[in-house]
Each structure stands twice: as C-alpha cells, then as structure tokens.
Design an enzyme around this catalytic site. Structure first.
Site, PDB file in Angstrom:
ATOM      1  N   HIS A 234       0.870  -1.190  -0.050  1.00 12.96           N
ATOM      2  CA  HIS A 234       0.019   0.034   0.091  1.00 12.96           C
ATOM      3  C   HIS A 234       0.770   1.458   0.042  1.00 12.96           C
ATOM      4  CE1 HIS A 234      -3.346  -2.543   1.038  1.00 12.96           C
ATOM      5  NE2 HIS A 234      -2.659  -3.053   2.291  1.00 12.96           N
TER       6      HIS A 234
HETATM    7  C1  BDR Z   1      -3.052   0.917   5.232  1.00 15.75           C
HETATM    8  O1  BDR Z   1      -3.234   0.620   6.550  1.00 15.75           O
HETATM    9  C2  BDR Z   1      -2.071   0.195   7.263  1.00 15.75           C
HETATM   10  O2  BDR Z   1      -2.189  -0.825   7.877  1.00 15.75           O
HETATM   11  C3  BDR Z   1      -0.943   0.201   6.227  1.00 15.75           C
HETATM   12  O3  BDR Z   1       0.280   0.747   6.872  1.00 15.75           O
HETATM   13  C4  BDR Z   1      -1.491   1.108   5.204  1.00 15.75           C
HETATM   14  O4  BDR Z   1      -1.223   2.472   5.310  1.00 15.75           O
HETATM   15  C5  BDR Z   1      -3.777   0.109   4.398  1.00 15.75           C
HETATM   16  O5  BDR Z   1      -5.051  -0.013   4.511  1.00 15.75           O
END
Ligand code: BDR
Ligand code: CA
Length: 305
Positions: A234
């Site tokens: 992500h």
């Molecule tokens: C986002 O949520 C966090 O767990 C990850 O670091 C990312 O920023 C993904 O949904």
C-alpha cells in the site's frame, strides 16, 4: 540522474510504511518525517521510524505526532503488523530522539513559503491538526499524496480502508479542506503485491537490511487479503506515485469520507461527475516496474545515484 523532489513523509510504521520510508530516502529528497498513531501506538511508530532511518544511515529529523484520532477512540492493527509494528522482530530503541517540535507544528513550518509536498501513509490526524491550527496551510501545501480509502471494497469493514476508518474525522477534515490531494486507495494498492519471490530476492542479497525486510514481508503476507498470499504494498505506492508518476495513471475526482459510526464509518465515496473535481484518484499502477523500484530501495541503498 533523475530529479529527486523534496517531501515530508507522515507515517505510522508499520511494515509497508517501512518500505515507503526507504523509497522516499532512495528516490526523493526526504526533508522530515512525522509520525502518527495508527498501525501501532505513537511510541512504537516513532521508535520504528528512528530505527528505520538509522538502518539507512539517515539523520532526517523525526517529529512525533498525534497519539490518538481527532474524535474516535484509538485502534491499532498489530494483528497485521505485529506487536512492535514490524512483524515479530523486537525493534531496538535508537540513541537519537525525536525533535521537540510536534508533527503538526513541523507540517506548518515545512509548508511556510508554499510549494510543499507531503506524502501521508497513515491516518490523516496530523494534517487535520495542522489545518485546524492554521487553515492557510491548505494553500501552502502544494500537494498531498495519501495512501488511504477504498473506492470499492475495504479491508477493515466492507467499505472502509484502515487509514480512513482509523480516523474518519481527520480524513473528512482534509478532504473537505480544499487541499490538492491524490488518493492511492485499495483498488490501486491491491495491484502492487509482493510475496515469496520478493522475500527470496531480499534474502539473496545477503545484507542486514535485505534480511530485515524479508522477515517483515514474510510476517506481513500472513494476512490473506482477498484470498491470495501476496501482500499489497500500500504505502510505497503513495511515495512512488509522487516520485515516479509515469508508472501510474490518475483520474480527477471528488472524494468524501463518512464520519458516521457503524457500517459507514471511514467509507470513502469517489465521484467523477461534478463540475469542479478537487482531487485525484490513482487508478492504475505498472505493478512490475513499481515492485522493482521498491526492491531497489531496499537492496540498493546508495543514495548518490
Ligand atoms: C493501510 O493501513 C495500514 O495498515 C498500512 O500501513 C496502510 O497504510 C492499508 O489499509
Ligand atoms: Ca501505513
């Protein structure tokens, strides 16, 4: 040599935030890092940030940020990121301390004079605090690149992505502020996945950093997202979407975030039909090229190229 644009990174490491920090260091001019509570507590996200920077050999200033969302109770995602926030690895405390200035204050100072770029890879609490303290920051930040939101399916609830769900009020403040913003939502980040192949490449390098990130990725991919065992990267998408935009496509949009409790909490709704579209949504990523850049950031930390 490619251009290395300046940025401030606001993050909550977090395994994929760790990859994002290395991407920012490797391909950008990282001026400051601000931390926020999200994946784990503010103590852990700040300690993890200082440790990751030290691993890279960077002395970029770190500003500790909000220890809770604007209005809702704090929640963490240590089931995904581990108790430390970096898998099952105990993260050492570094000798370096965060700066005295808070994250929100640092964001206000960084944007003095205008033209500032911020990449945010956690809940938007610090940016919302900065806007509430001084609304003129909205014009002084040239662009905010945010990993968050879900145009279709969420990862915490049916509709909501973690960063939006964790602090929906902050997301709403930022999205409604008029700040120029590009959102890298789950539909985008699910296109960029790393798994066993990348773990083996990271280990094969035989470096301490390669081993640390291989272990973290091994831990991270235990979350079986939509039935596959490769994990979406992500947060690096938001950093690389700024630093290497040629690998992405974008669409003008209008994004809102629901602050109501229950099923709608943190739901982001993306519209394309209004006359004035204030935001952008990243829609496609060249996954192979983006993954190669992420691997390069971890395996080739020579910052002078
Ligand atoms: C986002 O949520 C966090 O767990 C990850 O670091 C990312 O920023 C993904 O949904
Ligand atoms: Ca994050």
């Amino acid at each position: 040599m490619l251009d290395r644009p300046h940025l401030l990174l606001d993050c909550d490491p977090g395994i994929d935030d760790g990859f994002a920090i290395f991407c920012a260091l490797r391909f950008g001019n990282l001026d400051a890092v601000t931390t926020v509570s999200g994946n784990v507590s503010i103590e852990n996200t700040t300690r993890n940030t200082l440790w990751l920077l030290e691993l890279f050999g960077s002395e970029v200033p770190v500003h500790r940020g909000a220890d809770r969302p604007l209005r809702v109770a704090p929640v963490v995602a240590d089931d995904i990121h581990g108790a430390s926030g970096f898998g099952d690895r105990p993260v050492p405390v570094t000798t370096r301390q965060p700066e005295a200035t808070s994250a929100a204050q640092a964001i206000l100072e960084y944007s003095n004079g205008g033209g500032a770029t911020i990449v945010a890879t956690g809940p938007l609490t610090n940016i919302a605090h900065a806007i509430e303290a001084d609304p003129t920051v909205v014009e002084r930040i040239e662009h905010l690149y945010w990993m968050g939101g879900a145009a279709s399916t969420g990862n915490v609830t049916t509709h909501a992505e973690f960063n939006a769900w964790c602090d929906p009020d902050a997301a709403a403040v930022v999205l409604e502020s008029g700040m120029a913003l590009t959102m890298f939502d789950l539909d985008l980040t699910r296109q960029v996945r790393m798994g066993q192949r990348e773990i083996e490449l990271l280990r094969a390098a035989g470096t301490e950093i390669g081993e640390i990130f291989a272990d973290a990725l091994d831990f991270y991919k235990r979350e079986i997202d939509l039935g596959v065992i490769e994990h979406p990267m992500h947060d690096p998408c938001a950093v690389l979407g700024f630093l290497r935009p040629d690998h992405f496509t974008f669409r003008a949009s209008n994004i809102v975030c629901s602050t109501t409790d229950g099923d709608e909490r943190g739901r982001t709704v993306v519209g394309f039909d209004d006359e004035n579209l204030p935001h952008y949504l990243a829609v496609t990523a060249n996954d192979k090229e983006v993954i190669e850049l992420i691997l390069m950031a971890i395996l080739d930390t020579d910052n002078n190229q």
